[in-house]
Write a protein that holds these residues in place. Structure first.
Motif, PDB file in Angstrom:
ATOM      1  N   ALA A  52     -63.268  16.378 -28.540  1.00  0.00           N
ATOM      2  CA  ALA A  52     -62.447  17.568 -28.841  1.00  0.00           C
ATOM      3  C   ALA A  52     -61.816  17.493 -30.227  1.00  0.00           C
ATOM      4  O   ALA A  52     -61.451  18.519 -30.811  1.00  0.00           O
ATOM      5  N   ASP A  53     -61.689  16.283 -30.767  1.00  0.00           N
ATOM      6  CA  ASP A  53     -61.070  16.128 -32.085  1.00  0.00           C
ATOM      7  C   ASP A  53     -62.033  16.457 -33.230  1.00  0.00           C
ATOM      8  O   ASP A  53     -61.591  16.666 -34.354  1.00  0.00           O
ATOM      9  N   ARG A  54     -63.330  16.485 -32.938  1.00  0.00           N
ATOM     10  CA  ARG A  54     -64.318  16.634 -34.024  1.00  0.00           C
ATOM     11  C   ARG A  54     -64.149  17.959 -34.766  1.00  0.00           C
ATOM     12  O   ARG A  54     -63.943  17.995 -35.981  1.00  0.00           O
ATOM     13  N   ALA A  76     -64.361   7.952 -30.996  1.00  0.00           N
ATOM     14  CA  ALA A  76     -64.101   6.791 -30.135  1.00  0.00           C
ATOM     15  C   ALA A  76     -62.987   7.135 -29.163  1.00  0.00           C
ATOM     16  O   ALA A  76     -61.953   7.690 -29.554  1.00  0.00           O
ATOM     17  N   ASN A  77     -63.225   6.818 -27.914  1.00  0.00           N
ATOM     18  CA  ASN A  77     -62.151   6.845 -26.921  1.00  0.00           C
ATOM     19  C   ASN A  77     -61.395   5.536 -27.106  1.00  0.00           C
ATOM     20  O   ASN A  77     -61.965   4.452 -26.912  1.00  0.00           O
ATOM     21  N   VAL A  78     -60.103   5.615 -27.474  1.00  0.00           N
ATOM     22  CA  VAL A  78     -59.394   4.374 -27.808  1.00  0.00           C
ATOM     23  C   VAL A  78     -59.200   3.457 -26.597  1.00  0.00           C
ATOM     24  O   VAL A  78     -58.847   2.293 -26.755  1.00  0.00           O
ATOM     25  N   ASN A 103     -51.631   4.361 -34.892  1.00  0.00           N
ATOM     26  CA  ASN A 103     -52.003   4.530 -33.484  1.00  0.00           C
ATOM     27  C   ASN A 103     -51.198   5.685 -32.910  1.00  0.00           C
ATOM     28  O   ASN A 103     -50.055   5.515 -32.462  1.00  0.00           O
ATOM     29  N   ASN A 104     -51.815   6.872 -32.951  1.00  0.00           N
ATOM     30  CA  ASN A 104     -51.119   8.091 -32.535  1.00  0.00           C
ATOM     31  C   ASN A 104     -51.652   8.671 -31.232  1.00  0.00           C
ATOM     32  O   ASN A 104     -50.919   9.326 -30.499  1.00  0.00           O
ATOM     33  N   ALA A 105     -52.938   8.437 -30.930  1.00  0.00           N
ATOM     34  CA  ALA A 105     -53.535   9.087 -29.749  1.00  0.00           C
ATOM     35  C   ALA A 105     -52.721   8.766 -28.502  1.00  0.00           C
ATOM     36  O   ALA A 105     -52.313   7.627 -28.287  1.00  0.00           O
ATOM     37  N   ASN A 168     -45.562   5.994 -15.927  1.00  0.00           N
ATOM     38  CA  ASN A 168     -46.723   5.456 -16.660  1.00  0.00           C
ATOM     39  C   ASN A 168     -46.512   5.575 -18.171  1.00  0.00           C
ATOM     40  O   ASN A 168     -46.708   4.621 -18.927  1.00  0.00           O
ATOM     41  N   TYR A 169     -46.067   6.756 -18.591  1.00  0.00           N
ATOM     42  CA  TYR A 169     -45.881   7.026 -20.032  1.00  0.00           C
ATOM     43  C   TYR A 169     -44.743   6.168 -20.599  1.00  0.00           C
ATOM     44  O   TYR A 169     -44.883   5.552 -21.663  1.00  0.00           O
ATOM     45  N   ALA A 170     -43.626   6.099 -19.880  1.00  0.00           N
ATOM     46  CA  ALA A 170     -42.475   5.311 -20.357  1.00  0.00           C
ATOM     47  C   ALA A 170     -42.836   3.834 -20.445  1.00  0.00           C
ATOM     48  O   ALA A 170     -42.466   3.149 -21.408  1.00  0.00           O
ATOM     49  N   PHE A 201     -38.452  14.947 -28.696  1.00  0.00           N
ATOM     50  CA  PHE A 201     -39.365  16.000 -28.220  1.00  0.00           C
ATOM     51  C   PHE A 201     -39.787  16.882 -29.396  1.00  0.00           C
ATOM     52  O   PHE A 201     -38.952  17.446 -30.095  1.00  0.00           O
ATOM     53  N   ILE A 202     -41.095  16.949 -29.614  1.00  0.00           N
ATOM     54  CA  ILE A 202     -41.669  17.588 -30.791  1.00  0.00           C
ATOM     55  C   ILE A 202     -42.540  18.767 -30.335  1.00  0.00           C
ATOM     56  O   ILE A 202     -43.243  18.662 -29.316  1.00  0.00           O
ATOM     57  N   ALA A 203     -42.481  19.853 -31.089  1.00  0.00           N
ATOM     58  CA  ALA A 203     -43.222  21.061 -30.705  1.00  0.00           C
ATOM     59  C   ALA A 203     -44.720  20.876 -30.942  1.00  0.00           C
ATOM     60  O   ALA A 203     -45.232  21.160 -32.020  1.00  0.00           O
ATOM     61  N   THR A 204     -45.412  20.352 -29.934  1.00  0.00           N
ATOM     62  CA  THR A 204     -46.875  20.209 -29.990  1.00  0.00           C
ATOM     63  C   THR A 204     -47.436  20.694 -28.653  1.00  0.00           C
ATOM     64  O   THR A 204     -46.680  21.017 -27.726  1.00  0.00           O
ATOM     65  N   GLU A 205     -48.762  20.667 -28.553  1.00  0.00           N
ATOM     66  CA  GLU A 205     -49.380  21.130 -27.310  1.00  0.00           C
ATOM     67  C   GLU A 205     -49.037  20.236 -26.127  1.00  0.00           C
ATOM     68  O   GLU A 205     -48.986  20.675 -24.989  1.00  0.00           O
TER      69      GLU A 205
HETATM   70  N1  LIG Z   1     -44.993  15.778 -28.644  1.00  0.00           N
HETATM   71  C1  LIG Z   1     -43.949  15.028 -28.390  1.00  0.00           C
HETATM   72  O1  LIG Z   1     -42.866  15.520 -28.092  1.00  0.00           O
HETATM   73  C2  LIG Z   1     -44.044  13.535 -28.470  1.00  0.00           C
HETATM   74  C3  LIG Z   1     -42.862  12.804 -28.347  1.00  0.00           C
HETATM   75  C4  LIG Z   1     -42.910  11.432 -28.450  1.00  0.00           C
HETATM   76  C5  LIG Z   1     -44.114  10.794 -28.668  1.00  0.00           C
HETATM   77  N2  LIG Z   1     -45.253  11.518 -28.776  1.00  0.00           N
HETATM   78  C6  LIG Z   1     -46.494  10.795 -28.999  1.00  0.00           C
HETATM   79  O2  LIG Z   1     -47.088  11.245 -30.208  1.00  0.00           O
HETATM   80  C7  LIG Z   1     -48.500  11.135 -30.119  1.00  0.00           C
HETATM   81  C8  LIG Z   1     -49.129  12.488 -30.432  1.00  0.00           C
HETATM   82  O3  LIG Z   1     -48.621  13.439 -29.525  1.00  0.00           O
HETATM   83  P1  LIG Z   1     -48.911  15.004 -29.659  1.00  0.00           P
HETATM   84  O4  LIG Z   1     -47.768  15.699 -29.026  1.00  0.00           O
HETATM   85  O5  LIG Z   1     -49.310  15.339 -31.037  1.00  0.00           O
HETATM   86  O6  LIG Z   1     -50.151  15.113 -28.640  1.00  0.00           O
HETATM   87  P2  LIG Z   1     -51.472  16.009 -28.652  1.00  0.00           P
HETATM   88  O7  LIG Z   1     -51.922  16.082 -27.248  1.00  0.00           O
HETATM   89  O8  LIG Z   1     -51.257  17.286 -29.409  1.00  0.00           O
HETATM   90  O9  LIG Z   1     -52.488  15.110 -29.496  1.00  0.00           O
HETATM   91  C9  LIG Z   1     -52.996  13.909 -29.000  1.00  0.00           C
HETATM   92  C10 LIG Z   1     -54.275  13.585 -29.735  1.00  0.00           C
HETATM   93  O10 LIG Z   1     -54.841  12.386 -29.193  1.00  0.00           O
HETATM   94  C11 LIG Z   1     -56.226  12.599 -28.916  1.00  0.00           C
HETATM   95  N3  LIG Z   1     -56.643  11.746 -27.813  1.00  0.00           N
HETATM   96  C12 LIG Z   1     -56.317  11.877 -26.496  1.00  0.00           C
HETATM   97  N4  LIG Z   1     -56.895  10.907 -25.772  1.00  0.00           N
HETATM   98  C13 LIG Z   1     -57.601  10.144 -26.632  1.00  0.00           C
HETATM   99  C14 LIG Z   1     -58.417   8.998 -26.476  1.00  0.00           C
HETATM  100  N5  LIG Z   1     -58.627   8.433 -25.273  1.00  0.00           N
HETATM  101  N6  LIG Z   1     -58.996   8.444 -27.569  1.00  0.00           N
HETATM  102  C15 LIG Z   1     -58.809   8.998 -28.798  1.00  0.00           C
HETATM  103  N7  LIG Z   1     -58.036  10.102 -29.000  1.00  0.00           N
HETATM  104  C16 LIG Z   1     -57.447  10.671 -27.932  1.00  0.00           C
HETATM  105  C17 LIG Z   1     -56.312  14.077 -28.551  1.00  0.00           C
HETATM  106  O11 LIG Z   1     -57.629  14.578 -28.652  1.00  0.00           O
HETATM  107  C18 LIG Z   1     -55.343  14.671 -29.563  1.00  0.00           C
HETATM  108  O12 LIG Z   1     -55.966  14.895 -30.802  1.00  0.00           O
HETATM  109  C19 LIG Z   1     -48.794  10.636 -28.708  1.00  0.00           C
HETATM  110  O13 LIG Z   1     -48.934   9.232 -28.710  1.00  0.00           O
HETATM  111  C20 LIG Z   1     -47.544  11.023 -27.941  1.00  0.00           C
HETATM  112  O14 LIG Z   1     -47.340  10.214 -26.827  1.00  0.00           O
HETATM  113  C21 LIG Z   1     -45.249  12.877 -28.683  1.00  0.00           C
END
Ligand SMILES: NC(=O)c1ccc[n+]([C@@H]2O[C@H](COP(=O)([O-])OP(=O)(O)OC[C@H]3O[C@@H](n4cnc5c(N)ncnc54)[C@H](O)[C@@H]3O)[C@@H](O)[C@H]2O)c1
Length: 261
Positions: A52-54, A76-78, A103-105, A168-170, A201-205
């Motif tokens: 989906a990232d491509r 790559a699936n991390v 390391n953001n995924a 799990n996430y925490a 908390f950040i405005a993302t999907e």
């Molecule tokens: N949005 C928030 O409020 C928030 C708060 C704290 C931390 N975070 C962390 O920030 C990071 C990014 O969050 P976001 O809100 O932008 O999320 P997002 O869902 O918009 O983006 C996540 C990205 O990771 C990719 N991804 C998912 N599974 C993957 C895998 N197995 N291998 C490789 N890539 C994969 C997705 O395709 C996507 O591009 C995450 O680690 C999240 O936990 C987000």
């Protein structure tokens, strides 16, 4: 870095020209903002992500409108160590070196612990905690050989505080802080820094997928009284990956609007 560097005298952050950066999941949300910030500052950015990232990476590259260096996609699936190693090898073959790893995924699979399945637990640990370890392991020999590296792990305020429905996430995000500190100790003599950024908390999907009531609670618990913007996280990452940030390692940069102090 040399204390006498002319870059220090200018007071400006050094451009990332000549640097090669990996941003996992770097095509949208926080990762997208990080990829953009690093590319605009001159780095070649390799987005490592799932299929989906491509397409999103192509859109991101096009949005930069030639104003930045390359942003390219490597699949790559991390959570899969072999896939991480293959992606890192192909980036090395193409560009010769890797300077920065972000390391953001990350994913969420929220449910109270009572109702959480073993699969939901494991999936989040695999992507959010094992994933960063696998990527670090895949780049580490190379960075140690070059005696240079900047690694940033994206944790979360939830790693500090816990959060209802996110055992799990925490656990993964708190584990990432321990991983960060340990790696920082192990690599400090090799010119490598390892830090965490813990967003609020950040405005993302990812947040848009939360129930509105939960978003309202998160906002009400944030003294700045709004959600953060992905670019506000990218700024912190950009600071930490700078060559001049070499004395900062093992730390957690909280960017959370005052939610946790
Ligand atoms: N949005 C928030 O409020 C928030 C708060 C704290 C931390 N975070 C962390 O920030 C990071 C990014 O969050 P976001 O809100 O932008 O999320 P997002 O869902 O918009 O983006 C996540 C990205 O990771 C990719 N991804 C998912 N599974 C993957 C895998 N197995 N291998 C490789 N890539 C994969 C997705 O395709 C996507 O591009 C995450 O680690 C999240 O936990 C987000």
């Amino acid at each position: 870095m040399d204390v006498g560097s002319p870059h220090l005298a200018s007071g400006a952050l050094r451009r990332l020209d000549g640097r090669v950066a990996i941003v996992t999941g770097g095509s949208r949300g926080i990762g997208g903002a990080i990829s953009k910030a690093l590319a605009i500052d001159g780095a070649v950015v390799a987005v490592v992500g799932i299929p989906a990232d491509r397409e999103r990476t192509s859109v991101l590259q096009a949005s930069l409108n030639g104003s930045a260096h390359l942003v390219e996609f490597h699949e790559a699936n991390v959570a899969d160590y072999q896939a991480c190693e293959t992606a890192v090898q192909s980036i090395l073959e193409k560009h010769g070196h890797i300077d920065i790893l972000v390391n953001n995924a990350g994913i969420t699979k929220d449910r109270t612990a009572r109702k959480m399945s073993v699969e939901e637990w494991q999936a989040v640990i695999d992507v959010n905690l094992s994933g960063p370890f696998f990527m670090i392991k895949a780049v580490l020999d190379h960075m140690i050989e070059r005696q240079y590296g900047r690694i940033v792990n994206i944790s979360s305020v939830v790693g500090h505080m816990g959060n209802f429905g996110q055992a799990n996430y925490a656990a993964a995000k708190a584990g990432l802080l321990g991983l960060t500190k340990t790696l920082a100790i192990e690599t400090a003599k090799s010119g490598i820094t390892v830090n965490a950024v813990a967003p609020g908390f950040i405005a993302t999907e990812m947040v848009a997928a939360m129930p509105q009531a939960a978003i309202d609670i998160a906002k009400s618990r944030t003294p700045v009284d709004r959600l953060g913007d992905p670019n506000e996280i990218a700024r912190a990452v950009r600071f930490l990956v700078d060559e001049e940030s070499g004395f900062i390692t093992g730390t957690t940069f909280d960017v959370n609007g005052g939610m946790y102090m």
